[in-house]
Motif scaffolding. Structure first.
Motif, PDB file in Angstrom:
ATOM      1  N   GLY A 186       4.078  -3.485 -17.560  1.00 45.17           N
ATOM      2  CA  GLY A 186       5.104  -3.593 -18.587  1.00 45.17           C
ATOM      3  C   GLY A 186       6.521  -3.522 -18.065  1.00 45.17           C
ATOM      4  N   ALA A 187       6.704  -3.029 -16.839  1.00 45.44           N
ATOM      5  CA  ALA A 187       8.046  -2.960 -16.257  1.00 45.44           C
ATOM      6  C   ALA A 187       8.416  -4.315 -15.666  1.00 45.44           C
ATOM      7  N   PRO A 188       9.697  -4.636 -15.628  1.00 41.89           N
ATOM      8  CA  PRO A 188      10.084  -5.907 -15.000  1.00 41.89           C
ATOM      9  C   PRO A 188       9.718  -5.894 -13.525  1.00 41.89           C
ATOM     10  N   PRO A 189       9.364  -7.043 -12.969  1.00 38.60           N
ATOM     11  CA  PRO A 189       9.016  -7.086 -11.549  1.00 38.60           C
ATOM     12  C   PRO A 189      10.217  -6.728 -10.684  1.00 38.60           C
ATOM     13  N   LEU A 190       9.951  -6.223  -9.519  1.00 37.29           N
ATOM     14  CA  LEU A 190      11.010  -5.940  -8.564  1.00 37.29           C
ATOM     15  C   LEU A 190      11.756  -7.220  -8.202  1.00 37.29           C
ATOM     16  N   GLY A 223       2.287 -12.948 -11.877  1.00 39.85           N
ATOM     17  CA  GLY A 223       3.524 -12.567 -12.547  1.00 39.85           C
ATOM     18  C   GLY A 223       4.706 -12.493 -11.608  1.00 39.85           C
ATOM     19  N   ALA A 224       4.622 -13.226 -10.499  1.00 40.43           N
ATOM     20  CA  ALA A 224       5.668 -13.227  -9.481  1.00 40.43           C
ATOM     21  C   ALA A 224       6.271 -14.618  -9.355  1.00 40.43           C
ATOM     22  N   ALA A 225       7.315 -14.720  -8.563  1.00 40.73           N
ATOM     23  CA  ALA A 225       7.949 -16.007  -8.310  1.00 40.73           C
ATOM     24  C   ALA A 225       8.751 -15.906  -7.024  1.00 40.73           C
ATOM     25  N   ALA A 226       9.026 -17.053  -6.419  1.00 38.85           N
ATOM     26  CA  ALA A 226       9.835 -17.087  -5.201  1.00 38.85           C
ATOM     27  C   ALA A 226      10.745 -18.301  -5.235  1.00 38.85           C
ATOM     28  N   SER A 227      11.993 -18.087  -4.872  1.00 35.09           N
ATOM     29  CA  SER A 227      12.944 -19.179  -4.716  1.00 35.09           C
ATOM     30  C   SER A 227      13.507 -19.133  -3.303  1.00 35.09           C
ATOM     31  N   VAL A 228      14.167 -20.219  -2.899  1.00 33.71           N
ATOM     32  CA  VAL A 228      14.633 -20.356  -1.518  1.00 33.71           C
ATOM     33  C   VAL A 228      16.124 -20.688  -1.537  1.00 33.71           C
ATOM     34  N   VAL A 229      16.897 -19.971  -0.715  1.00 36.46           N
ATOM     35  CA  VAL A 229      18.342 -20.206  -0.664  1.00 36.46           C
ATOM     36  C   VAL A 229      18.821 -20.167   0.786  1.00 36.46           C
ATOM     37  N   PRO A 254       3.967  -6.955  -8.033  1.00 34.18           N
ATOM     38  CA  PRO A 254       4.550  -8.282  -7.806  1.00 34.18           C
ATOM     39  C   PRO A 254       6.076  -8.196  -7.863  1.00 34.18           C
ATOM     40  N   ALA A 255       6.724  -9.320  -7.459  1.00 32.39           N
ATOM     41  CA  ALA A 255       8.186  -9.338  -7.410  1.00 32.39           C
ATOM     42  C   ALA A 255       8.699 -10.746  -7.632  1.00 32.39           C
ATOM     43  N   ARG A 256       9.958 -10.795  -8.023  1.00 33.66           N
ATOM     44  CA  ARG A 256      10.706 -12.055  -8.027  1.00 33.66           C
ATOM     45  C   ARG A 256      11.491 -12.068  -6.723  1.00 33.66           C
ATOM     46  N   ALA A 259       0.810  -1.219   0.000  1.00 30.55           N
ATOM     47  CA  ALA A 259       0.000   0.000   0.000  1.00 30.55           C
ATOM     48  C   ALA A 259       0.843   1.268   0.000  1.00 30.55           C
ATOM     49  N   SER A 260       2.173   1.123  -0.051  1.00 28.09           N
ATOM     50  CA  SER A 260       3.072   2.284   0.060  1.00 28.09           C
ATOM     51  C   SER A 260       4.151   2.240  -1.018  1.00 28.09           C
ATOM     52  N   PRO A 261       3.780   2.381  -2.284  1.00 29.94           N
ATOM     53  CA  PRO A 261       4.779   2.274  -3.355  1.00 29.94           C
ATOM     54  C   PRO A 261       5.889   3.313  -3.269  1.00 29.94           C
ATOM     55  N   HIS A 262       5.637   4.433  -2.580  1.00 31.78           N
ATOM     56  CA  HIS A 262       6.672   5.461  -2.455  1.00 31.78           C
ATOM     57  C   HIS A 262       7.857   4.990  -1.611  1.00 31.78           C
ATOM     58  N   LEU A 263       7.675   3.922  -0.852  1.00 25.11           N
ATOM     59  CA  LEU A 263       8.769   3.397  -0.043  1.00 25.11           C
ATOM     60  C   LEU A 263       9.708   2.509  -0.847  1.00 25.11           C
ATOM     61  N   LEU A 264       9.256   2.056  -2.001  1.00 22.87           N
ATOM     62  CA  LEU A 264      10.036   1.125  -2.811  1.00 22.87           C
ATOM     63  C   LEU A 264      11.087   1.869  -3.619  1.00 22.87           C
ATOM     64  N   PRO A 265      12.135   1.182  -4.051  1.00 19.66           N
ATOM     65  CA  PRO A 265      13.143   1.838  -4.891  1.00 19.66           C
ATOM     66  C   PRO A 265      12.580   2.293  -6.227  1.00 19.66           C
ATOM     67  N   ARG A 266      11.581   1.592  -6.723  1.00 19.61           N
ATOM     68  CA  ARG A 266      10.844   2.016  -7.913  1.00 19.61           C
ATOM     69  C   ARG A 266       9.440   1.432  -7.810  1.00 19.61           C
ATOM     70  N   ALA A 267       8.472   2.213  -8.220  1.00 25.54           N
ATOM     71  CA  ALA A 267       7.090   1.759  -8.116  1.00 25.54           C
ATOM     72  C   ALA A 267       6.799   0.715  -9.186  1.00 25.54           C
ATOM     73  N   PRO A 268       6.091  -0.353  -8.857  1.00 24.86           N
ATOM     74  CA  PRO A 268       5.687  -1.324  -9.873  1.00 24.86           C
ATOM     75  C   PRO A 268       4.833  -0.645 -10.932  1.00 24.86           C
ATOM     76  N   ALA A 269       5.050  -1.017 -12.190  1.00 25.44           N
ATOM     77  CA  ALA A 269       4.304  -0.401 -13.290  1.00 25.44           C
ATOM     78  C   ALA A 269       4.016  -1.446 -14.346  1.00 25.44           C
TER      79      ALA A 269
END
Length: 266
Positions: free
Chosen positions: A96-100, A151-157, A121-123, A84-94
């Protein structure tokens, strides 16, 4: 409590084989529903409802196995506030833009990282100590279809804090899509882990990378040590503060960290 969680807009419900478990005593902002059998003894399924995604995020907690298998209050705050706070992110999701590209430190059950991945969404790369990874992978698998639909994904390391080789390996695996954002919740807990955590942040949080941490004050000495060291390296601002939880003196606080410019270095 129910009214407060409802107003928050994102809250978990719980199906548990032992609804009076210590886990719920530690987490006063988690709302238990009626008990139901689970596949593992003492396992709990928690469902996080986030307005921006159509289905809840589901995670399995195993509180009898230790701290890494429990849910902590600040995770709920983090997954509610950031989408709910896109201004806190390094770039707002948009569109056509690649996911964060997001790294979560000390993921535990993965509740926050998985919810953020779906909502932004994010990877996301979820990380923790090796012993926590089987349950973390289980939870990533539970939510894989939901993440894929967003359009997201998660991996575990595995990522022990302060382990230079492990940090380099995690970064190298994301060389084509470097991390934009690092997140964590309730990771400032043991004083002995402050220095390894600071070294991990120093490695990943540089340039334009943002670190967002949800934290609830528990140990004055540990907090003083962590924030004292962190302020030498990062600009830190409080961006959100929840009211005190029932039975607690403080509520979760969200901090935003950015790397300080190193003057005189080329």
């Amino acid at each position: 409590m129910a009214a407060a969680a409802e107003a928050a807009g994102a809250f978990p419900s719980t199906a548990s084989s032992n609804s009076d478990s210590e886990d719920l005593l530690l987490l006063p902002n988690l709302l238990p529903s009626a008990a139901a059998p689970s596949s593992l003894s003492h396992a709990q399924l928690h469902h996080f409802h986030v307005p921006s995604i159509p289905s809840p995020i589901t995670v399995r907690a195993l509180p009898s196995r230790g701290l890494s298998f429990q849910l902590w209050p600040s995770a709920s705050t983090l997954l509610r506030v950031l989408p709910a706070s896109p201004h806190l992110l390094p770039r707002a999701p948009a569109p056509g833009a690649p996911p964060l590209s997001v790294l979560e430190l000390g993921s535990g059950t993965g509740a926050a990282g998985l919810a953020l991945a779906a909502a932004l969404p994010a990877r996301a790369v979820l990380s923790d100590l090796p012993g926590a990874l089987p349950n973390l992978r289980h939870n990533a698998g539970l939510n894989a279809p939901l993440l894929a639909s967003a359009g997201a994904a998660a991996s575990v390391v595995p990522l022990p804090w302060g382990d230079a080789a492990a940090m380099r390996e995690v970064a190298a695996a994301r060389a084509e899509a470097p991390f934009d954002l690092v997140v964590a919740s309730d990771v400032v807990y043991y004083e002995a882990l402050v220095d390894p955590l600071i070294e991990t942040l120093r490695f990943f949080v540089k340039g334009e990378v943002v670190f967002l941490m949800a934290h609830m004050r528990r140990w004055k000495r540990t907090d003083k040590k962590f924030f004292g060291k962190a302020r030498k390296l990062f600009n830190i601002e409080v961006v959100h503060e929840d009211p005190p939880l029932e039975g607690w003196r403080h509520g979760p606080v969200v901090y935003r960290f950015t790397a300080k410019k190193q003057h005189g270095k080329k």
